[in-house]
Design a protein around this motif. Structure first.
Motif, PDB file in Angstrom:
ATOM      1  N   ALA A  22      -1.880   1.961  -5.007  1.00  0.00           N
ATOM      2  CA  ALA A  22      -2.717   3.190  -4.320  1.00  0.00           C
ATOM      3  C   ALA A  22      -4.021   3.090  -4.874  1.00  0.00           C
ATOM      4  O   ALA A  22      -4.519   3.128  -6.070  1.00  0.00           O
ATOM      5  N   PRO A  23      -5.056   3.113  -3.853  1.00  0.00           N
ATOM      6  CA  PRO A  23      -6.158   3.060  -4.396  1.00  0.00           C
ATOM      7  C   PRO A  23      -6.850   4.453  -4.970  1.00  0.00           C
ATOM      8  O   PRO A  23      -6.031   5.543  -4.810  1.00  0.00           O
ATOM      9  N   PRO A  24      -7.849   4.436  -5.455  1.00  0.00           N
ATOM     10  CA  PRO A  24      -8.243   5.721  -6.300  1.00  0.00           C
ATOM     11  C   PRO A  24      -8.506   6.973  -5.163  1.00  0.00           C
ATOM     12  O   PRO A  24      -8.659   6.737  -3.716  1.00  0.00           O
ATOM     13  N   ALA A  25      -8.179   8.029  -5.619  1.00  0.00           N
ATOM     14  CA  ALA A  25      -8.195   9.486  -4.814  1.00  0.00           C
ATOM     15  C   ALA A  25      -9.461   9.599  -4.443  1.00  0.00           C
ATOM     16  O   ALA A  25     -10.449   9.535  -5.231  1.00  0.00           O
ATOM     17  N   ALA A  63       0.817  -1.213   0.093  1.00  0.00           N
ATOM     18  CA  ALA A  63       0.062   0.063   0.059  1.00  0.00           C
ATOM     19  C   ALA A  63       0.759   1.252   0.092  1.00  0.00           C
ATOM     20  O   ALA A  63       1.576   1.473   0.948  1.00  0.00           O
ATOM     21  N   VAL A  64       0.662   2.031  -0.914  1.00  0.00           N
ATOM     22  CA  VAL A  64       1.127   3.363  -0.923  1.00  0.00           C
ATOM     23  C   VAL A  64       0.179   4.634  -1.408  1.00  0.00           C
ATOM     24  O   VAL A  64      -0.995   4.253  -1.763  1.00  0.00           O
ATOM     25  N   GLY A  65       0.575   5.903  -1.110  1.00  0.00           N
ATOM     26  CA  GLY A  65      -0.635   6.574  -1.662  1.00  0.00           C
ATOM     27  C   GLY A  65      -0.120   7.014  -2.983  1.00  0.00           C
ATOM     28  O   GLY A  65       1.179   6.865  -3.516  1.00  0.00           O
ATOM     29  N   ARG A  66      -0.982   7.665  -3.691  1.00  0.00           N
ATOM     30  CA  ARG A  66      -1.000   8.195  -4.996  1.00  0.00           C
ATOM     31  C   ARG A  66       0.328   8.686  -5.648  1.00  0.00           C
ATOM     32  O   ARG A  66       0.894   8.800  -6.281  1.00  0.00           O
ATOM     33  N   ASP A  67       0.391   9.855  -4.509  1.00  0.00           N
ATOM     34  CA  ASP A  67       1.461  10.824  -4.402  1.00  0.00           C
ATOM     35  C   ASP A  67       2.859  10.201  -4.255  1.00  0.00           C
ATOM     36  O   ASP A  67       3.861  10.918  -4.558  1.00  0.00           O
ATOM     37  N   GLU A  68       2.964   9.071  -3.709  1.00  0.00           N
ATOM     38  CA  GLU A  68       4.193   8.174  -3.591  1.00  0.00           C
ATOM     39  C   GLU A  68       4.678   7.355  -4.933  1.00  0.00           C
ATOM     40  O   GLU A  68       5.720   7.030  -4.902  1.00  0.00           O
ATOM     41  N   LEU A  69       3.800   7.326  -5.864  1.00  0.00           N
ATOM     42  CA  LEU A  69       3.950   6.283  -6.930  1.00  0.00           C
ATOM     43  C   LEU A  69       5.325   6.771  -7.807  1.00  0.00           C
ATOM     44  O   LEU A  69       6.103   5.994  -8.055  1.00  0.00           O
ATOM     45  N   ASP A  70       5.399   8.127  -8.063  1.00  0.00           N
ATOM     46  CA  ASP A  70       6.605   8.439  -9.009  1.00  0.00           C
ATOM     47  C   ASP A  70       7.827   8.170  -8.073  1.00  0.00           C
ATOM     48  O   ASP A  70       8.865   7.878  -8.638  1.00  0.00           O
ATOM     49  N   SER A  71       7.777   8.626  -6.690  1.00  0.00           N
ATOM     50  CA  SER A  71       9.063   8.286  -6.033  1.00  0.00           C
ATOM     51  C   SER A  71       9.394   6.775  -5.901  1.00  0.00           C
ATOM     52  O   SER A  71      10.539   6.489  -5.931  1.00  0.00           O
ATOM     53  N   ALA A  89      -6.023   2.895 -13.473  1.00  0.00           N
ATOM     54  CA  ALA A  89      -7.434   2.207 -13.525  1.00  0.00           C
ATOM     55  C   ALA A  89      -8.327   2.754 -12.600  1.00  0.00           C
ATOM     56  O   ALA A  89      -7.915   3.559 -11.612  1.00  0.00           O
ATOM     57  N   HIS A  90      -9.380   2.652 -12.895  1.00  0.00           N
ATOM     58  CA  HIS A  90     -10.634   2.937 -12.328  1.00  0.00           C
ATOM     59  C   HIS A  90     -10.567   2.526 -10.646  1.00  0.00           C
ATOM     60  O   HIS A  90     -10.844   3.224  -9.854  1.00  0.00           O
ATOM     61  N   TYR A  91      -9.928   1.267 -10.245  1.00  0.00           N
ATOM     62  CA  TYR A  91      -9.957   0.881  -9.027  1.00  0.00           C
ATOM     63  C   TYR A  91      -8.755   1.477  -8.460  1.00  0.00           C
ATOM     64  O   TYR A  91      -8.384   1.040  -7.230  1.00  0.00           O
ATOM     65  N   GLY A  92      -7.836   2.035  -8.999  1.00  0.00           N
ATOM     66  CA  GLY A  92      -6.490   2.309  -8.551  1.00  0.00           C
ATOM     67  C   GLY A  92      -5.444   2.587  -9.183  1.00  0.00           C
ATOM     68  O   GLY A  92      -5.510   2.180 -10.508  1.00  0.00           O
ATOM     69  N   SER A  93      -4.203   2.924  -8.712  1.00  0.00           N
ATOM     70  CA  SER A  93      -2.925   2.976  -9.603  1.00  0.00           C
ATOM     71  C   SER A  93      -1.926   2.130  -9.059  1.00  0.00           C
ATOM     72  O   SER A  93      -1.902   2.028  -7.806  1.00  0.00           O
ATOM     73  N   GLY A  94      -0.998   1.403  -9.923  1.00  0.00           N
ATOM     74  CA  GLY A  94      -0.170   0.724  -9.298  1.00  0.00           C
ATOM     75  C   GLY A  94       1.539   0.665 -10.366  1.00  0.00           C
ATOM     76  O   GLY A  94       1.228   1.057 -11.474  1.00  0.00           O
TER      77      GLY A  94
END
Length: 131
Positions: A128-131, A82-90, A108-113
């Motif tokens: 990361a789940p959707p915002a 589990a990560v925050g959406r803002d952490e994906l680039d890092s 995707a509509h259910y989140g980003s990874g």
């Protein structure tokens, strides 16, 4: 009654030393446990992750099949951290620094990874789940 949370995940690896080094780099911390299990049927190293989750690497005294991991086989498909959406680039940058191949951030509509694999080809993901 609420269903309980996961406390740990354990995966079987082909080379415990190599996998322990790889996960130590990925997690940025050393295992908290490295021992033969009391029954004598396996050895494990265990990492303590944030949130109280434990992540174990196992080798067994009895040899298993020599085939490689394949998420299409019945059993484990992948593990997601589990990560925050803002952490994906890092995390993309961190994987690049470690020389770990990945598919970049997928939305995707259910989140980003970000999908990647360990030395045994086990499918892993930062999710990361959707915002």
């Amino acid at each position: 009654m609420a269903f309980p949370a996961l406390t740990h995940a354990a995966i079987t690896v082909t080379d415990l030393d190599a996998s322990t080094r790889w996960y130590t780099e990925l997690f940025g911390s050393s295992p908290v446990l490295d021992e033969d299990e009391e029954s004598g049927t396996f050895h494990h190293t265990v990492f303590a992750l944030d949130g109280g989750m434990l992540f174990g690497l196992h080798t067994h005294t009895e040899p298993g099949p020599a085939d490689a991991f394949d998420e299409r086989r019945t059993g484990l498909d992948h593990l997601a951290f589990a990560v925050g959406r803002d952490e994906l680039d890092s995390w993309t940058t961190r994987l690049d620094e470690l020389g770990i191949a990945h598919d970049g951030v997928k939305h995707a509509h259910y989140g980003s990874g970000i999908s990647f694999r360990d030395p045994d080809g086990i499918a892993l993901e930062f999710f990361a789940p959707p915002a």
